[in-house]
Design a protein around this motif. Structure first.
Motif, short mmCIF file in Angstrom:
data_model
loop_
_atom_site.label_atom_id
_atom_site.label_comp_id
_atom_site.label_asym_id
_atom_site.label_seq_id
_atom_site.Cartn_x
_atom_site.Cartn_y
_atom_site.Cartn_z
N ALA A 2 7.47 5.97 -3.01
CA ALA A 2 7.08 4.84 -2.17
C ALA A 2 5.60 4.95 -1.81
CB ALA A 2 7.92 4.81 -0.90
N PHE A 3 4.89 3.89 -2.03
CA PHE A 3 3.46 3.83 -1.74
C PHE A 3 3.22 3.16 -0.39
CE2 PHE A 3 3.65 4.00 -6.36
CZ PHE A 3 2.63 4.89 -6.67
N ASP A 4 2.11 3.50 0.24
CA ASP A 4 1.66 2.79 1.45
C ASP A 4 0.90 1.55 0.98
OD1 ASP A 4 2.60 4.80 3.18
OD2 ASP A 4 0.76 5.95 2.90
N ILE A 5 1.01 0.47 1.75
CA ILE A 5 0.35 -0.79 1.41
C ILE A 5 -0.86 -0.99 2.31
CG2 ILE A 5 0.60 -3.29 1.24
CD1 ILE A 5 2.35 -1.95 -0.74
N THR A 6 -2.02 -1.26 1.71
CA THR A 6 -3.22 -1.62 2.47
C THR A 6 -3.82 -2.87 1.85
OG1 THR A 6 -4.62 -0.17 1.15
CG2 THR A 6 -3.74 0.75 3.19
N PHE A 7 -4.53 -3.63 2.65
CA PHE A 7 -5.12 -4.89 2.19
C PHE A 7 -6.63 -4.85 2.39
CE2 PHE A 7 -0.85 -5.91 3.54
CZ PHE A 7 -0.41 -6.81 2.59
N LYS A 8 -7.37 -5.37 1.41
CA LYS A 8 -8.80 -5.58 1.61
C LYS A 8 -8.98 -6.75 2.56
CE LYS A 8 -11.94 -5.47 -1.40
NZ LYS A 8 -12.81 -5.72 -2.54
N ILE A 30 6.11 -8.56 -0.75
CA ILE A 30 5.23 -7.40 -0.93
C ILE A 30 5.77 -6.21 -0.15
CG2 ILE A 30 2.96 -6.46 -0.32
CD1 ILE A 30 1.78 -9.20 -1.07
N ALA A 31 6.11 -6.43 1.11
CA ALA A 31 6.60 -5.34 1.96
C ALA A 31 7.93 -4.77 1.46
CB ALA A 31 6.75 -5.83 3.39
N LYS A 32 8.77 -5.64 0.92
CA LYS A 32 10.11 -5.21 0.52
C LYS A 32 10.13 -4.50 -0.82
CE LYS A 32 12.89 -8.60 0.68
NZ LYS A 32 13.82 -9.72 0.49
N GLU A 33 9.40 -5.01 -1.82
CA GLU A 33 9.53 -4.50 -3.18
C GLU A 33 8.35 -3.69 -3.71
OE1 GLU A 33 10.49 -7.68 -5.78
OE2 GLU A 33 12.40 -8.11 -4.79
N LEU A 34 7.15 -4.07 -3.36
CA LEU A 34 5.96 -3.47 -3.99
C LEU A 34 5.84 -1.95 -3.79
CD1 LEU A 34 3.57 -4.09 -5.80
CD2 LEU A 34 2.24 -4.57 -3.77
N PRO A 35 6.14 -1.40 -2.61
CA PRO A 35 5.98 0.06 -2.47
C PRO A 35 6.82 0.88 -3.45
CG PRO A 35 6.22 -0.95 -0.33
CD PRO A 35 6.49 -2.02 -1.34
N GLU A 36 7.94 0.34 -3.87
CA GLU A 36 8.83 1.08 -4.76
C GLU A 36 8.51 0.90 -6.24
OE1 GLU A 36 11.01 3.23 -3.63
OE2 GLU A 36 10.51 2.69 -1.57
N ILE A 37 7.95 -0.26 -6.62
CA ILE A 37 7.77 -0.54 -8.05
C ILE A 37 6.32 -0.61 -8.50
CG2 ILE A 37 9.96 -1.80 -8.16
CD1 ILE A 37 8.29 -4.40 -8.14
N ALA A 38 5.39 -0.29 -7.64
CA ALA A 38 3.96 -0.49 -7.93
C ALA A 38 3.50 0.21 -9.20
CB ALA A 38 3.12 -0.04 -6.74
N ASP A 39 3.96 1.43 -9.43
CA ASP A 39 3.48 2.18 -10.59
C ASP A 39 4.09 1.71 -11.91
OD1 ASP A 39 5.91 3.15 -9.79
OD2 ASP A 39 5.40 5.25 -10.11
N SER A 40 5.11 0.85 -11.86
CA SER A 40 5.73 0.36 -13.09
C SER A 40 5.26 -1.04 -13.48
CB SER A 40 7.25 0.34 -12.93
OG SER A 40 7.63 -0.60 -11.95
N ASN A 67 -4.44 7.23 -5.01
CA ASN A 67 -3.65 8.35 -4.50
C ASN A 67 -2.22 7.89 -4.25
OD1 ASN A 67 -5.95 9.97 -4.67
ND2 ASN A 67 -6.59 9.37 -2.63
N ASP A 68 -1.79 7.86 -3.00
CA ASP A 68 -0.41 7.45 -2.70
C ASP A 68 -0.38 6.12 -1.94
OD1 ASP A 68 -1.52 8.43 -0.40
OD2 ASP A 68 0.25 9.54 0.23
N SER A 69 -1.36 5.25 -2.22
CA SER A 69 -1.36 3.94 -1.58
C SER A 69 -1.68 2.83 -2.58
CB SER A 69 -2.36 3.91 -0.42
OG SER A 69 -3.66 4.01 -0.90
N VAL A 70 -1.22 1.65 -2.24
CA VAL A 70 -1.49 0.44 -3.01
C VAL A 70 -2.54 -0.34 -2.23
CG1 VAL A 70 -0.54 -1.76 -3.77
CG2 VAL A 70 0.82 0.31 -4.00
N VAL A 71 -3.66 -0.65 -2.85
CA VAL A 71 -4.71 -1.42 -2.21
C VAL A 71 -4.69 -2.82 -2.83
CG1 VAL A 71 -7.17 -1.62 -1.74
CG2 VAL A 71 -6.09 0.64 -1.85
#
Length: 84
Positions: A2-8, A30-40, A67-71
């Motif tokens: 699971a990734f952390d979500i940050t926004f520009k 975004i909050a529900k699905e993106l942290p789990e599937i971002a790397d795929s 690193n461990d976050s999605v920007v």
């Protein structure tokens, strides 16, 4: 993983151009699905190499993994997502 979500800051400008109900739907997804599937999710090519895209209906969320976050760098309609 699971990734952390940050926004520009520029994402707020993108969201103001979208209907409120649609923007809420996009942010919920975004909050529900993106942290789990971002790397795929698929990587972009050309000018946007190093970024990835997430499709939500007619909108595209363009992001990068650090690193461990999605920007998240951009949320736009599919016609405009890859301009600029």
């Amino acid at each position: 993983m699971a990734f952390d979500i940050t926004f520009k800051k520029s994402v707020a400008r993108d969201l103001r151009k979208i209907d409120v109900a649609e923007a809420d739907r996009i942010l919920d997804q975004i909050a529900k699905e993106l942290p789990e599937i971002a790397d795929s999710l698929p990587e972009l090519k050309g000018r946007f190499a190093g970024f990835r895209k997430y499709r939500i209906g007619e909108y595209r969320v363009v992001f990068t993994l650090l690193n461990d976050s999605v920007v998240i760098t951009r949320i736009r309609h599919r016609k405009e997502a890859y301009r600029d």
